[in-house]
Design a protein around this motif. Structure first.
Motif, PDB file in Angstrom:
ATOM      1  N   GLU A  38       0.857  -1.191   0.000  1.00  0.00           N
ATOM      2  CA  GLU A  38       0.000   0.000   0.000  1.00  0.00           C
ATOM      3  C   GLU A  38       0.889   1.235   0.000  1.00  0.00           C
ATOM      4  OE1 GLU A  38      -3.188   0.004   2.849  1.00  0.00           O
ATOM      5  OE2 GLU A  38      -3.148  -2.180   2.920  1.00  0.00           O
ATOM      6  N   LYS A  39       0.496   2.245  -0.725  1.00  0.00           N
ATOM      7  CA  LYS A  39       1.314   3.450  -0.866  1.00  0.00           C
ATOM      8  C   LYS A  39       0.998   4.435   0.264  1.00  0.00           C
ATOM      9  CE  LYS A  39       1.971   2.684  -5.697  1.00  0.00           C
ATOM     10  NZ  LYS A  39       2.063   3.206  -7.028  1.00  0.00           N
ATOM     11  N   ILE A  40       1.388   4.055   1.480  1.00  0.00           N
ATOM     12  CA  ILE A  40       1.053   4.874   2.648  1.00  0.00           C
ATOM     13  C   ILE A  40       1.956   6.099   2.787  1.00  0.00           C
ATOM     14  CG2 ILE A  40       0.086   2.914   3.898  1.00  0.00           C
ATOM     15  CD1 ILE A  40       2.620   2.916   5.615  1.00  0.00           C
ATOM     16  N   PHE A  41       3.092   6.109   2.108  1.00  0.00           N
ATOM     17  CA  PHE A  41       4.005   7.255   2.188  1.00  0.00           C
ATOM     18  C   PHE A  41       3.893   8.136   0.939  1.00  0.00           C
ATOM     19  CE2 PHE A  41       6.481   3.990   4.700  1.00  0.00           C
ATOM     20  CZ  PHE A  41       6.150   4.529   5.930  1.00  0.00           C
ATOM     21  N   ARG A  42       2.739   8.162   0.339  1.00  0.00           N
ATOM     22  CA  ARG A  42       2.542   8.939  -0.890  1.00  0.00           C
ATOM     23  C   ARG A  42       2.759  10.436  -0.632  1.00  0.00           C
ATOM     24  NH1 ARG A  42      -2.536   7.236  -3.765  1.00  0.00           N
ATOM     25  NH2 ARG A  42      -1.136   5.621  -4.465  1.00  0.00           N
ATOM     26  N   GLU A  43       2.301  10.923   0.496  1.00  0.00           N
ATOM     27  CA  GLU A  43       2.420  12.349   0.810  1.00  0.00           C
ATOM     28  C   GLU A  43       3.664  12.608   1.653  1.00  0.00           C
ATOM     29  OE1 GLU A  43      -1.136  14.179   2.218  1.00  0.00           O
ATOM     30  OE2 GLU A  43      -2.401  12.783   1.095  1.00  0.00           O
ATOM     31  N   ASP A  44       4.308  13.739   1.406  1.00  0.00           N
ATOM     32  CA  ASP A  44       5.537  14.087   2.124  1.00  0.00           C
ATOM     33  C   ASP A  44       5.325  14.188   3.635  1.00  0.00           C
ATOM     34  OD1 ASP A  44       7.024  14.109  -0.185  1.00  0.00           O
ATOM     35  OD2 ASP A  44       6.895  16.282  -0.470  1.00  0.00           O
ATOM     36  N   GLY A  45       4.151  14.613   4.058  1.00  0.00           N
ATOM     37  CA  GLY A  45       3.874  14.721   5.488  1.00  0.00           C
ATOM     38  C   GLY A  45       3.993  13.384   6.204  1.00  0.00           C
ATOM     39  N   TYR A  46       3.512  12.329   5.571  1.00  0.00           N
ATOM     40  CA  TYR A  46       3.613  10.996   6.170  1.00  0.00           C
ATOM     41  C   TYR A  46       5.066  10.523   6.202  1.00  0.00           C
ATOM     42  CZ  TYR A  46      -1.457  10.767   5.761  1.00  0.00           C
ATOM     43  OH  TYR A  46      -2.787  11.016   5.878  1.00  0.00           O
ATOM     44  N   LYS A  47       5.816  10.875   5.157  1.00  0.00           N
ATOM     45  CA  LYS A  47       7.241  10.531   5.140  1.00  0.00           C
ATOM     46  C   LYS A  47       7.971  11.234   6.285  1.00  0.00           C
ATOM     47  CE  LYS A  47       7.412   9.766   0.178  1.00  0.00           C
ATOM     48  NZ  LYS A  47       7.898  10.244  -1.110  1.00  0.00           N
ATOM     49  N   ARG A  48       7.641  12.516   6.516  1.00  0.00           N
ATOM     50  CA  ARG A  48       8.285  13.265   7.601  1.00  0.00           C
ATOM     51  C   ARG A  48       7.951  12.675   8.965  1.00  0.00           C
ATOM     52  NH1 ARG A  48       5.851  17.819   5.918  1.00  0.00           N
ATOM     53  NH2 ARG A  48       6.557  18.168   3.821  1.00  0.00           N
ATOM     54  N   ILE A  49       6.700  12.282   9.160  1.00  0.00           N
ATOM     55  CA  ILE A  49       6.293  11.658  10.431  1.00  0.00           C
ATOM     56  C   ILE A  49       7.090  10.385  10.662  1.00  0.00           C
ATOM     57  CG2 ILE A  49       4.407  10.451  11.608  1.00  0.00           C
ATOM     58  CD1 ILE A  49       2.501  12.504  10.245  1.00  0.00           C
ATOM     59  N   PHE A  50       7.171   9.549   9.643  1.00  0.00           N
ATOM     60  CA  PHE A  50       7.909   8.286   9.746  1.00  0.00           C
ATOM     61  C   PHE A  50       9.394   8.541  10.012  1.00  0.00           C
ATOM     62  CE2 PHE A  50       9.961   4.532   7.685  1.00  0.00           C
ATOM     63  CZ  PHE A  50       9.525   3.594   8.609  1.00  0.00           C
ATOM     64  N   LEU A  51       9.985   9.489   9.291  1.00  0.00           N
ATOM     65  CA  LEU A  51      11.399   9.814   9.498  1.00  0.00           C
ATOM     66  C   LEU A  51      11.636  10.327  10.915  1.00  0.00           C
ATOM     67  CD1 LEU A  51      14.276  10.093   8.508  1.00  0.00           C
ATOM     68  CD2 LEU A  51      13.663  12.343   7.583  1.00  0.00           C
ATOM     69  N   ASN A  52      10.747  11.143  11.432  1.00  0.00           N
ATOM     70  CA  ASN A  52      10.893  11.638  12.813  1.00  0.00           C
ATOM     71  C   ASN A  52      10.860  10.500  13.827  1.00  0.00           C
ATOM     72  OD1 ASN A  52      11.250  14.319  12.130  1.00  0.00           O
ATOM     73  ND2 ASN A  52       9.064  14.777  12.231  1.00  0.00           N
ATOM     74  N   ILE A  53      10.026   9.504  13.588  1.00  0.00           N
ATOM     75  CA  ILE A  53       9.981   8.329  14.473  1.00  0.00           C
ATOM     76  C   ILE A  53      11.308   7.583  14.396  1.00  0.00           C
ATOM     77  CG2 ILE A  53       8.913   6.058  14.816  1.00  0.00           C
ATOM     78  CD1 ILE A  53       6.261   7.410  13.842  1.00  0.00           C
ATOM     79  N   ILE A  54      11.813   7.383  13.187  1.00  0.00           N
ATOM     80  CA  ILE A  54      13.098   6.695  13.012  1.00  0.00           C
ATOM     81  C   ILE A  54      14.208   7.453  13.737  1.00  0.00           C
ATOM     82  CG2 ILE A  54      14.896   6.098  11.322  1.00  0.00           C
ATOM     83  CD1 ILE A  54      12.574   5.520   9.353  1.00  0.00           C
ATOM     84  N   LEU A  55      14.276   8.775  13.539  1.00  0.00           N
ATOM     85  CA  LEU A  55      15.321   9.580  14.170  1.00  0.00           C
ATOM     86  C   LEU A  55      15.227   9.532  15.694  1.00  0.00           C
ATOM     87  CD1 LEU A  55      15.310  12.670  11.793  1.00  0.00           C
ATOM     88  CD2 LEU A  55      17.002  10.811  11.892  1.00  0.00           C
ATOM     89  N   LYS A  56      14.009   9.558  16.208  1.00  0.00           N
ATOM     90  CA  LYS A  56      13.814   9.491  17.663  1.00  0.00           C
ATOM     91  C   LYS A  56      14.321   8.150  18.209  1.00  0.00           C
ATOM     92  CE  LYS A  56      10.223   9.643  21.182  1.00  0.00           C
ATOM     93  NZ  LYS A  56       8.779   9.733  21.442  1.00  0.00           N
ATOM     94  N   LYS A  57      13.971   7.063  17.554  1.00  0.00           N
ATOM     95  CA  LYS A  57      14.392   5.739  18.010  1.00  0.00           C
ATOM     96  C   LYS A  57      15.896   5.537  17.853  1.00  0.00           C
ATOM     97  CE  LYS A  57      10.662   4.207  19.650  1.00  0.00           C
ATOM     98  NZ  LYS A  57      10.585   3.992  21.104  1.00  0.00           N
ATOM     99  N   PHE A  58      16.460   6.056  16.772  1.00  0.00           N
ATOM    100  CA  PHE A  58      17.901   5.935  16.591  1.00  0.00           C
ATOM    101  C   PHE A  58      18.644   6.693  17.683  1.00  0.00           C
ATOM    102  CE2 PHE A  58      19.145   4.272  12.201  1.00  0.00           C
ATOM    103  CZ  PHE A  58      18.093   3.391  12.177  1.00  0.00           C
ATOM    104  N   LYS A  59      18.139   7.845  18.054  1.00  0.00           N
ATOM    105  CA  LYS A  59      18.762   8.608  19.139  1.00  0.00           C
ATOM    106  C   LYS A  59      18.628   7.847  20.456  1.00  0.00           C
ATOM    107  CE  LYS A  59      18.856  13.114  21.322  1.00  0.00           C
ATOM    108  NZ  LYS A  59      18.294  14.472  21.341  1.00  0.00           N
TER     109      LYS A  59
END
Length: 83
Positions: A38-59
């Motif tokens: 499913e193309k759940i990351f179609r919009e940039d806003g969803y990509k930013r939310i996902f990236l922020n989660i990744i960055l938080k967990k990596f930190k």
């Protein structure tokens, strides 16, 4: 005749063969796709939310992210584990 039974979702529960080895202070390339492509990351806003989660967990786990790519239905990460 078409079956109208609800379909059961099968998740991968088997171990990897060969088994994966995860070590601290090593570089990994990780790729994954979403369920049913499913193309759940179609919009940039969803990509930013996902990236922020990744960055938080990596930190939180002291990982270092070198590079990433988030496509509409999958993503790639290049990172170093606990440093």
């Amino acid at each position: 005749m078409i079956s109208m039974k609800p379909q059961r979702i099968n998740f991968k529960t088997k171990n990897h063969h060969p088994h994966h080895l995860y070590l601290d202070d090593e570089i990994y390339f990780f790729t994954a796709r979403v369920h049913n492509k499913e193309k759940i990351f179609r919009e940039d806003g969803y990509k930013r939310i996902f990236l922020n989660i990744i960055l938080k967990k990596f930190k939180e786990f002291n990982y270092k992210l070198f590079s990433f790519m988030i496509n509409e239905e999958h993503y790639h990460l290049l990172f170093k584990s606990r440093i």
